[in-house]
Scaffold this active site. Structure first.
Site, mmCIF file in Angstrom:
data_model
loop_
_atom_site.group_PDB
_atom_site.id
_atom_site.type_symbol
_atom_site.label_atom_id
_atom_site.label_comp_id
_atom_site.label_asym_id
_atom_site.label_seq_id
_atom_site.Cartn_x
_atom_site.Cartn_y
_atom_site.Cartn_z
ATOM 1 N N LYS A 49 0.818 -1.209 0.000
ATOM 2 C CA LYS A 49 0.000 0.000 0.000
ATOM 3 C C LYS A 49 0.858 1.270 0.000
ATOM 4 C CE LYS A 49 -3.412 -2.794 0.017
ATOM 5 N NZ LYS A 49 -2.829 -4.073 0.435
ATOM 6 N N TYR A 264 -12.010 -14.813 2.963
ATOM 7 C CA TYR A 264 -11.034 -13.767 3.253
ATOM 8 C C TYR A 264 -10.552 -13.870 4.702
ATOM 9 C CZ TYR A 264 -8.909 -9.269 4.149
ATOM 10 O OH TYR A 264 -8.023 -8.294 4.508
ATOM 11 N N TYR A 290 -2.643 -12.601 2.853
ATOM 12 C CA TYR A 290 -2.363 -12.327 1.436
ATOM 13 C C TYR A 290 -1.162 -13.117 0.908
ATOM 14 C CZ TYR A 290 -5.434 -8.275 2.107
ATOM 15 O OH TYR A 290 -6.497 -7.457 2.373
HETATM 16 C C1 LIG Z 1 -3.585 -5.343 0.204
HETATM 17 C C2 LIG Z 1 -2.624 -6.449 0.162
HETATM 18 C C3 LIG Z 1 -2.522 -7.279 -0.978
HETATM 19 C C4 LIG Z 1 -3.432 -7.176 -2.150
HETATM 20 O O1 LIG Z 1 -3.174 -6.064 -2.959
HETATM 21 P P1 LIG Z 1 -4.380 -5.368 -3.732
HETATM 22 O O2 LIG Z 1 -3.784 -4.223 -4.410
HETATM 23 O O3 LIG Z 1 -5.370 -4.991 -2.651
HETATM 24 O O4 LIG Z 1 -4.971 -6.368 -4.640
HETATM 25 C C5 LIG Z 1 -1.555 -8.254 -0.985
HETATM 26 N N1 LIG Z 1 -0.745 -8.440 0.074
HETATM 27 C C6 LIG Z 1 -0.825 -7.682 1.187
HETATM 28 C C7 LIG Z 1 0.089 -7.980 2.313
HETATM 29 C C8 LIG Z 1 -1.774 -6.662 1.271
HETATM 30 O O5 LIG Z 1 -1.837 -5.930 2.384
#
Ligand SMILES: *Cc1c(COP(=O)(O)O)cnc(C)c1O
Length: 333
Positions: A49, A264, A290
Site C-alpha cells: 500500500k 477472506y 495475502y
Molecule cells: C492489500 C494487500 C494485498 C493485495 O493487494 P491489492 O492491491 O489490494 O490487490 C496483498 N498483500 C498484502 C500484504 C496486502 O496488504
C-alpha cells in the site's frame, strides 16, 4: 507514459530489492524463484500500500486535504500504512475497520495491525459490522468531517483506484529495469490479489511498454471471474488516466481463486505451510491473509507443473507480516 505529471510524495527507497531464492528453488525443484521485496517499502513495517500512498497522499495534498478517511478489514495492512503516510505529512486520519472475519481469537481484534494503528495514532478508529456498503460509510464520515470544517480526502479500501494503481505501474517499471540489469528473462510474475490495485498497476505497467510479462493474481477473496472483472475495470481506468494509446488488452488480466479456502482472512493449510517454508528456507516472513496464500498458490502450481524448470518466476512479496501476530494460535498452536 509520463508519471511525473501526477502529484507524488516519496516514502520508498526505490527500487526495492529483487532477490533470487536459491533454497526455496532447490526445495521445490521447479522454476527459478525470485522475490520482489515490496515488504521493504519502509513505511511502518512496509507493504504494497505504501507505493499507492505515494500518489494518493500526493493527490490529497494537491487538493488541500486536512483529514484522510479510509477503510479496511480489522487486520488491514492498508489502514496501518495509510495512518503512517498521513502522519508524515501532518494529516489527521479517520479509519473504519470492517469486522469481516467473525469468531477469530482475541489477537485478531487487538494485536498485529490493530495494535500498530493505535500506536500510529489515528484521530479516530471506528468499527463497522460486516456486510455494509463501506464506500457509503466512508462518504458519510467525509460529510461529517466537512461539516466540522475539515477538508476530507477519501481513500477507497486497499487504496485501489486509478491514482493508487499508479504505484504499481512504477513497480512494473522497476521490475523491468532490474531484470534488464540482471539479464533475467522474467517468464511470470505472481502475487496475491485483493482490492485489485496491485495487479491492475502491474499489468498496465507491463503492457504500456509492451514488455508483455504475464501476471498471475492469486485471489484471497473473490471467485476468479469476479476478481478478473474487477482488476480489468481498474486496469482500464488506470490505462485511461495514463493516456496510453489504444485499448487496454483485457485478456492480460488473469487470476486464480483456488487458494482462498474458507474465505477472506480464514487460514488454510497451504498458507500455514507456505509461511513456515519461506521462513525456514530463506528467513523471509510472509503474512497469513495475502502473501501466505499467494505463495501457497505458487508452490501448488509448481507441484502441478504449471510453472516448470528453466522458467524464471518473480513472486511479489506484498508485505503484511504485522498480521502474523494476529494469527498466533494458527501459526504456533
Ligand atoms: C492489500 C494487500 C494485498 C493485495 O493487494 P491489492 O492491491 O489490494 O490487490 C496483498 N498483500 C498484502 C500484504 C496486502 O496488504
Amino acid at each position: 507514459m509520463n508519471l511525473t505529471r501526477f502529484p507524488r510524495v516519496r516514502f520508498t527507497q526505490a527500487p526495492t530489492p529483487l532477490e533470487y531464492l536459491p533454497n526455496l528453488t532447490r526445495t521445490l525443484g521447479g522454476p527459478h524463484i525470485f522475490i520482489k521485496r515490496d515488504d521493504n517499502t519502509g513505511l511502518a513495517l512496509g507493504g504494497n500500500k505504501t507505493r499507492k500512498l505515494e500518489f494518493l497522499i500526493g493527490d490529497a495534498l494537491a487538493h488541500g486535504a486536512t483529514h484522510i478517511v479510509t477503510q479496511g478489514a480489522t487486520q488491514s495492512n492498508h489502514v496501518r500504512q495509510t495512518i503512517a503516510a498521513a502522519n508524515r505529512h501532518g494529516l489527521r486520519t479517520t479509519v473504519l475497520l470492517e469486522e469481516r472475519v467473525s469468531g477469530a481469537p482475541e489477537d485478531y481484534y487487538r494485536n498485529g495491525n490493530v495494535l500498530l494503528d493505535q500506536i500510529l495514532g489515528a484521530a479516530a478508529i471506528e468499527t463497522r459490522p460486516a456486510g455494509l456498503d463501506m464506500n457509503a460509510e466512508l462518504a458519510a464520515v467525509g460529510e461529517r468531517l466537512r461539516a466540522a470544517g475539515e477538508v476530507p480526502y477519501l481513500i477507497p479500501g486497499g487504496g485501489s483506484n486509478a491514482i493508487g494503481a499508479l504505484g504499481y505501474v512504477v513497480a512494473a517499471q522497476e521490475i523491468i529495469a532490474q531484470a534488464n540489469a540482471l539479464d533475467l528473462r522474467v517468464d511470470h510474475v505472481v502475487h496475491a490479489t485483493g482490492s485489485t490495485g496491485t495487479q491492475a498497476g502491474l499489468v498496465v505497467g507491463f503492457e504500456a511498454v509492451s514488455s508483455h510479462i504475464p501476471v498471475l493474481g492469486i485471489s484471497v477473496r473473490a471467485p476468479r471471474e469476479r476478481q478478473e472483472d474487477n482488476v480489468r475495470r481498474l486496469a482500464r481506468e488506470t490505462w485511461a488516466l495514463l493516456g496510453v494509446r489504444g485499448d487496454f488488452p483485457g485478456e492480460r488480466v488473469v487470476a486464480n481463486a483456488d487458494y482462498v479456502g474458507g474465505g477472506y482472512g480464514v487460514p488454510t493449510e497451504g498458507m500455514v505451510e507456505a509461511v513456515h517454508l519461506l521462513a525456514r528456507t530463506e528467513g523471509i516472513l510472509l503474512d497469513p491473509v495475502y502473501s501466505g496464500k499467494g505463495l501457497a498458490g505458487l508452490i501448488d502450481l509448481v507441484c502441478k507443473d504449471v510453472f516448470t524448470e528453466g522458467q524464471n518466476i518473480v513472486f511479489v512479496h506484498t508485505g503484511g507480516a504485522a498480521g502474523l501476530f494476529a494469527y498466533r494460535s494458527t501459526l504456533a498452536p
